[in-house]
Scaffold this active site. Structure first.
Site, PDB file in Angstrom:
ATOM      1  N   LYS A 137       0.850  -1.194   0.000  1.00  0.00           N
ATOM      2  CA  LYS A 137       0.000   0.000   0.000  1.00  0.00           C
ATOM      3  C   LYS A 137       0.883   1.240   0.000  1.00  0.00           C
ATOM      4  O   LYS A 137       2.041   1.121   0.392  1.00  0.00           O
ATOM      5  CB  LYS A 137      -0.960  -0.021   1.185  1.00  0.00           C
TER       6      LYS A 137
ATOM      7  N   HIS B  45      -6.901  -0.835   6.271  1.00  0.00           N
ATOM      8  CA  HIS B  45      -6.873  -1.686   7.464  1.00  0.00           C
ATOM      9  C   HIS B  45      -8.234  -1.788   8.171  1.00  0.00           C
ATOM     10  O   HIS B  45      -8.719  -2.885   8.463  1.00  0.00           O
ATOM     11  CB  HIS B  45      -5.841  -1.172   8.467  1.00  0.00           C
TER      12      HIS B  45
ATOM     13  N   ASP C 208      -4.804   6.462   4.831  1.00  0.00           N
ATOM     14  CA  ASP C 208      -3.705   5.680   5.398  1.00  0.00           C
ATOM     15  C   ASP C 208      -4.217   4.455   6.172  1.00  0.00           C
ATOM     16  O   ASP C 208      -3.581   3.404   6.170  1.00  0.00           O
ATOM     17  CB  ASP C 208      -2.880   6.577   6.331  1.00  0.00           C
TER      18      ASP C 208
ATOM     19  N   ASP D 221      -2.169  -6.083   2.636  1.00  0.00           N
ATOM     20  CA  ASP D 221      -2.665  -5.241   3.732  1.00  0.00           C
ATOM     21  C   ASP D 221      -2.177  -5.977   4.968  1.00  0.00           C
ATOM     22  O   ASP D 221      -2.701  -7.046   5.308  1.00  0.00           O
ATOM     23  CB  ASP D 221      -4.192  -5.172   3.725  1.00  0.00           C
ATOM     24  N   HIS D 222      -1.159  -5.419   5.634  1.00  0.00           N
ATOM     25  CA  HIS D 222      -0.505  -6.226   6.672  1.00  0.00           C
ATOM     26  C   HIS D 222      -1.438  -6.543   7.849  1.00  0.00           C
ATOM     27  O   HIS D 222      -1.174  -7.455   8.608  1.00  0.00           O
ATOM     28  CB  HIS D 222       0.814  -5.590   7.133  1.00  0.00           C
TER      29      HIS D 222
HETATM   30  C1  BG6 Z   1       0.526   1.533   8.221  1.00  0.00           C
HETATM   31  C2  BG6 Z   1       0.268   3.018   8.223  1.00  0.00           C
HETATM   32  O1  BG6 Z   1      -0.100   0.933   7.121  1.00  0.00           O
HETATM   33  O2  BG6 Z   1       0.033   0.967   9.427  1.00  0.00           O
HETATM   34  C3  BG6 Z   1       0.902   3.671   9.436  1.00  0.00           C
HETATM   35  O3  BG6 Z   1       0.793   3.597   7.045  1.00  0.00           O
HETATM   36  C4  BG6 Z   1       0.448   2.975  10.700  1.00  0.00           C
HETATM   37  O4  BG6 Z   1       0.588   5.057   9.486  1.00  0.00           O
HETATM   38  C5  BG6 Z   1       0.640   1.474  10.597  1.00  0.00           C
HETATM   39  O5  BG6 Z   1       1.206   3.490  11.777  1.00  0.00           O
HETATM   40  C6  BG6 Z   1       0.017   0.758  11.785  1.00  0.00           C
HETATM   41  O6  BG6 Z   1       0.373  -0.595  11.738  1.00  0.00           O
HETATM   42  P1  BG6 Z   1       0.510  -1.457  13.067  1.00  0.00           P
HETATM   43  O7  BG6 Z   1       0.791  -2.837  12.582  1.00  0.00           O
HETATM   44  O8  BG6 Z   1       1.620  -0.853  13.868  1.00  0.00           O
HETATM   45  O9  BG6 Z   1      -0.812  -1.331  13.777  1.00  0.00           O
END
Ligand code: BG6
Length: 483
Positions: free
Chosen positions: A148, A240, A235, A177-178
């Site tokens: 992304k 997410h 973002d 999308d992690h």
């Molecule tokens: C990312 C965003 O995709 O996810 C960031 O670009 C955000 O802004 C992050 O901080 C949050 O990921 P996680 O895994 O730390 O909740």
């Protein structure tokens, strides 16, 4: 409990952007963890490809440093580290020119899964796809992984999809999308579809509302330039939070198969109502002990970009009509916590007479301290009559499953192994991403047309006061943001 690690087939993985931040923090340490766990086979090869002039020895040193900095305990496993680094090589490459491509093609082995990870700016996705094709690297065993942001609106997402589709089938494109790689997010499907208990109650007849919170303590830090053009909506929400909403709201797929799951998610996105402007609260953090204000961090005193968003969303289908979904996410908040709360309705009739509001709440905690609790009502112990009290039926995964419950394999390493296995279940399909933008675009366009200005909120707070009002108007309250 000992988890079973099934090694994947040998593979060649090329990381475009192999010297970038994501590679350093996530991809390389993650691969090393899979190597130590015996999942990445010793015959696998990883090629870092980037603009920087560097040779393979230099890259191996770079990877070693990344693992020392971000690998945690495994960084001390020197024996495995030596063997892992031997699997690394490097090519200095020009995505838009000729430099490095013949050398890269020469490193690829025949009859082997080939994965190309595009950990680069989206503006280069099309160029990379074209070059791979030119050099004969787009056969049936090839697949690409794209990060992304996948576009910044519907038009750009469509363009990206078109650029990639020119050289790759949808079955070869893995849009990451992690959040979908997080352990508890997958557990959401296991809980919903692996138990008799929840599914019969999982609808508007029994569920009063749902809250999805992704709160972060960090600010935008050094990402100001990107973030100011993006904001929390692009973002976090479009991807997410949208994915979390889909997993909660979707119908049971007929089987746990990539297209069956993604078809159901797509139907949810298409059933989302347009959001009324007064059902959205946008916010920007002010300076505090934690650091400078949002506007200072993005270096624009007049920025109207949101670092916080809360919204009420309706899902117009038989299962959910009448049950609102409240979403919120923001930076520089009081605590880091990602949680989903399924708040059930009050009883139709209480046999215990006048009592305060008691209701069941299923809380799913994604991070930190993954786990689930189900709030149930019981009798308050001791004499004094039948007084009711709510207590949590607690299931911390770490407590229930020992070390494995807490073994939070990072989302990235899990997803990369899925790419090698050819399993697209946890990746977004092109039509899903487009549908998500089609829902998001009018919201963002509305802000611009109306000249909407975000409310300010204190760093270290729970967000703007107006977000409290959003629920208060519906006689509801947000769950506390706490770690
Ligand atoms: C990312 C965003 O995709 O996810 C960031 O670009 C955000 O802004 C992050 O901080 C949050 O990921 P996680 O895994 O730390 O909740």
């Amino acid at each position: 409990m000992v988890s079973r690690v099934i090694p994947v087939d040998p593979f060649d993985l090329v990381i475009f952007g192999g010297t970038g931040d994501l590679a350093r923090r996530k991809i390389l340490p993650g691969l090393f963890r899979r190597f130590c766990a015996g999942q990445m086979p010793p015959e696998a090869c990883v090629v870092g490809a980037a603009r920087a002039d560097m040779d393979t020895d230099g890259y191996r040193a770079f990877v070693g440093e990344a693992i020392a900095e971000f690998g945690g305990d495994i960084a001390n496993d020197t024996e495995n580290l030596g063997a892992f680094l031997q699997r690394m090589s490097y090519v200095s490459i020009d995505a838009r020119g000729e430099k490095g491509w013949i050398e890269l093609a020469g490193l690829m082995r025949e009859s082997m899964v080939r994965a190309f990870y595009f950990s680069v700016a989206p503006g280069l996705f099309g160029d990379l796809a074209e070059r791979l094709n030119q050099h004969g690297l787009t056969d049936a065993d090839s697949r690409i992984v794209v990060e992304k942001p996948f576009g910044r609106d519907l038009a750009t997402a469509k363009e990206l999809n078109r650029d990639l589709a020119a050289y790759f089938d949808e079955g070869q494109i893995y849009r990451i999308d992690h959040y979908l790689g997080k352990e508890t997010v997958q557990n959401l499907m296991a809980v919903r579809f692996g138990n008799m208990l929840f599914e019969p109650l999982w609808n508007s007849q029994y569920v009063d509302h749902i809250q999805i919170t992704v709160a972060e303590t960090v600010g935008v830090g050094g990402r100001g330039e990107y973030y100011d053009k993006s904001g929390a909506m692009r973002d976090m929400v479009q991807n997410h939070l949208m994915q979390l909403l889909c997993l909660i709201a979707m119908e049971p797929p007929s089987k746990f198969d990539p297209d069956a799951v993604r078809d159901e998610k797509l139907k949810v996105i298409r059933a989302l109502d347009a959001v009324e402007p007064h059902h959205i609260v946008r916010g920007q953090y002010e300076a505090g002990e934690e650091g400078p204000s949002f506007r200072e961090e993005v270096n624009d005193p007049r920025s109207r970009t949101e670092s916080y968003i809360a919204m009420k969303i309706g899902v117009s289908n038989w299962r959910w009509a009448g049950t609102p979904f409240y979403l919120r996410t923001g930076k520089r908040l009081k605590a880091r916590c990602s949680e989903i709360h399924v708040v059930f309705k009050e009883l139709n009739h209480s046999i215990f007479g006048e009592q305060e509001d008691h209701r069941n709440v299923l809380s799913i905690r994604l991070q930190p301290n993954e786990g689930m609790t189900l709030g149930v009502t019981i009798k308050e112990p001791g004499p004094g009559g039948m007084r009711l009290v709510d207590v949590p039926l607690d299931m911390s995964f770490a407590d229930a499953l020992g070390a494995d419950g807490a073994d939070q394999t990072d989302a990235y390493e899990r997803l990369i192994m899925d790419v090698i296995r050819g399993n697209q279940t946890l990746f977004m399909r092109g039509d899903e991403v487009e549908a998500a933008w089609a829902w998001t675009d009018p919201i963002i366009n509305g802000w611009h047309t109306r000249g909407d200005v975000p409310k300010t909120y204190d760093s270290g707070s729970e967000g703007p006061v107006d977000a409290v009002q959003l629920l208060a108007r519906d006689t509801r309250v947000w769950r506390k943001v706490s770690s």
